[in-house]
Design a protein around this motif. Structure first.
Motif, PDB file in Angstrom:
ATOM      1  N   MET A 109       0.875  -1.175   0.000  1.00  0.00           N
ATOM      2  CA  MET A 109       0.000   0.000   0.000  1.00  0.00           C
ATOM      3  C   MET A 109       0.901   1.210   0.000  1.00  0.00           C
ATOM      4  O   MET A 109       1.519   1.550   1.009  1.00  0.00           O
ATOM      5  CB  MET A 109      -0.888  -0.007   1.249  1.00  0.00           C
ATOM      6  N   VAL A 110       1.038   1.824  -1.148  1.00  0.00           N
ATOM      7  CA  VAL A 110       1.970   2.943  -1.299  1.00  0.00           C
ATOM      8  C   VAL A 110       1.220   4.261  -1.079  1.00  0.00           C
ATOM      9  O   VAL A 110       0.254   4.558  -1.775  1.00  0.00           O
ATOM     10  CB  VAL A 110       2.627   2.941  -2.695  1.00  0.00           C
ATOM     11  N   LEU A 111       1.652   5.026  -0.086  1.00  0.00           N
ATOM     12  CA  LEU A 111       1.062   6.333   0.176  1.00  0.00           C
ATOM     13  C   LEU A 111       1.875   7.409  -0.537  1.00  0.00           C
ATOM     14  O   LEU A 111       3.099   7.457  -0.421  1.00  0.00           O
ATOM     15  CB  LEU A 111       1.051   6.630   1.677  1.00  0.00           C
ATOM     16  N   ASN A 112       1.184   8.246  -1.275  1.00  0.00           N
ATOM     17  CA  ASN A 112       1.846   9.350  -1.976  1.00  0.00           C
ATOM     18  C   ASN A 112       1.712  10.610  -1.122  1.00  0.00           C
ATOM     19  O   ASN A 112       0.850  11.451  -1.347  1.00  0.00           O
ATOM     20  CB  ASN A 112       1.203   9.536  -3.355  1.00  0.00           C
ATOM     21  N   LYS A 113       2.571  10.726  -0.115  1.00  0.00           N
ATOM     22  CA  LYS A 113       2.465  11.829   0.836  1.00  0.00           C
ATOM     23  C   LYS A 113       3.105  13.109   0.286  1.00  0.00           C
ATOM     24  O   LYS A 113       4.217  13.085  -0.223  1.00  0.00           O
ATOM     25  CB  LYS A 113       3.136  11.456   2.166  1.00  0.00           C
ATOM     26  N   ASP A 153      -1.417  11.775   2.165  1.00  0.00           N
ATOM     27  CA  ASP A 153      -1.793  11.408   0.800  1.00  0.00           C
ATOM     28  C   ASP A 153      -3.059  12.193   0.453  1.00  0.00           C
ATOM     29  O   ASP A 153      -4.145  11.866   0.935  1.00  0.00           O
ATOM     30  CB  ASP A 153      -2.044   9.897   0.711  1.00  0.00           C
ATOM     31  N   ARG A 154      -2.922  13.214  -0.374  1.00  0.00           N
ATOM     32  CA  ARG A 154      -4.054  14.111  -0.654  1.00  0.00           C
ATOM     33  C   ARG A 154      -5.235  13.385  -1.275  1.00  0.00           C
ATOM     34  O   ARG A 154      -6.384  13.625  -0.910  1.00  0.00           O
ATOM     35  CB  ARG A 154      -3.598  15.254  -1.567  1.00  0.00           C
ATOM     36  N   SER A 155      -4.982  12.480  -2.226  1.00  0.00           N
ATOM     37  CA  SER A 155      -6.092  11.804  -2.903  1.00  0.00           C
ATOM     38  C   SER A 155      -6.912  10.968  -1.922  1.00  0.00           C
ATOM     39  O   SER A 155      -8.141  10.905  -2.014  1.00  0.00           O
ATOM     40  CB  SER A 155      -5.587  10.936  -4.052  1.00  0.00           C
ATOM     41  N   LEU A 156      -6.222  10.341  -0.946  1.00  0.00           N
ATOM     42  CA  LEU A 156      -6.941   9.545   0.047  1.00  0.00           C
ATOM     43  C   LEU A 156      -7.732  10.431   1.006  1.00  0.00           C
ATOM     44  O   LEU A 156      -8.859  10.105   1.393  1.00  0.00           O
ATOM     45  CB  LEU A 156      -5.974   8.650   0.827  1.00  0.00           C
ATOM     46  N   ILE A 157      -7.152  11.575   1.388  1.00  0.00           N
ATOM     47  CA  ILE A 157      -7.862  12.516   2.255  1.00  0.00           C
ATOM     48  C   ILE A 157      -9.120  13.037   1.544  1.00  0.00           C
ATOM     49  O   ILE A 157     -10.198  13.131   2.130  1.00  0.00           O
ATOM     50  CB  ILE A 157      -6.946  13.695   2.664  1.00  0.00           C
ATOM     51  N   GLU A 158      -8.978  13.343   0.254  1.00  0.00           N
ATOM     52  CA  GLU A 158     -10.133  13.824  -0.512  1.00  0.00           C
ATOM     53  C   GLU A 158     -11.205  12.740  -0.623  1.00  0.00           C
ATOM     54  O   GLU A 158     -12.405  13.035  -0.615  1.00  0.00           O
ATOM     55  CB  GLU A 158      -9.698  14.299  -1.892  1.00  0.00           C
ATOM     56  N   ARG A 159     -10.779  11.479  -0.716  1.00  0.00           N
ATOM     57  CA  ARG A 159     -11.750  10.376  -0.741  1.00  0.00           C
ATOM     58  C   ARG A 159     -12.521  10.307   0.565  1.00  0.00           C
ATOM     59  O   ARG A 159     -13.736  10.099   0.578  1.00  0.00           O
ATOM     60  CB  ARG A 159     -11.027   9.037  -0.976  1.00  0.00           C
TER      61      ARG A 159
END
Length: 197
Positions: A109-113, A153-159
């Motif tokens: 699970m790669v987080l793009n922080k 990880d912005r995309s996960l926060i937005e999700r």
């Protein structure tokens, strides 16, 4: 097991009858706990992504209706088109995550922080979902101050924002939905508050 963990086995049995001897039953228990956990994880991911896809799709549908039925100025049309483009990119990103499910099977699970402004992430979600709020004649706003930077990880926060806000909108018939933010001892807390059930 004794510590309360559930373990799963596949059971295979075979009966042999050697010459001039009593039949012998061979029973093999194969531990498939890891396979079961991976399948459960897959199901959770697919259910989550299906939920994630629903909100931007509903937002797009609402914007299409607004564009079709309203006499908007060119500037208003451009703003709506920009939001629709952003929603379509979100959908594309989610679909790519589904196609990338093999990473989960390998336990990766790669987080793009990155460092980003929480208020901008919240406003993006509000722009996407505002047609749903307008449709129900309820307010949708964020009280997160500009410059509220976090490393995540912005995309996960937005999700997460999208899921919480879309659920709040779904169950709110009057009043509104608001995204709140506070910082205490370096810990960022975001709350989605609604006046629904």
């Amino acid at each position: 097991t004794k510590d309360g963990k559930e373990v799963y086995f596949e059971v295979v049995s075979e009966t042999f009858k050697p010459a001039q001897q009593e039949p012998v039953a061979l029973i093999v228990f194969r531990d498939i706990t890891t396979e079961h956990e991976i399948n459960e994880m897959k199901n959770d991911i697919f259910n989550s992504v299906a939920h994630d896809l629903r909100a931007p799709l509903l937002g797009l549908q609402a914007y299409i209706m607004i564009m079709r039925e309203s006499s908007l100025s060119k500037e208003e049309q451009q703003k709506i088109l920009a939001t629709m483009e952003s929603s379509s990119k979100t959908l594309t990103s989610l679909i790519e995550k589904i196609l990338d499910i093999s990473k989960l099977e390998r336990g990766i699970m790669v987080l793009n922080k990155t460092k980003f402004d929480l208020s901008e992430a919240a406003q993006k979600v509000i722009r996407t979902l505002s047609p749903l709020a307008q449709e129900k004649n309820i307010s949708l706003k964020s009280s997160i101050a500009a410059g509220s930077f976090v490393y995540a990880d912005r995309s996960l926060i937005e999700r997460v924002f999208t899921n919480l806000v879309s659920n709040a909108l779904k169950f709110t018939d009057k009043g509104g939905v608001e995204i709140l933010h506070s910082v205490k001892a370096g810990l960022n807390t975001v709350t989605v508050k609604d006046t629904g059930i």
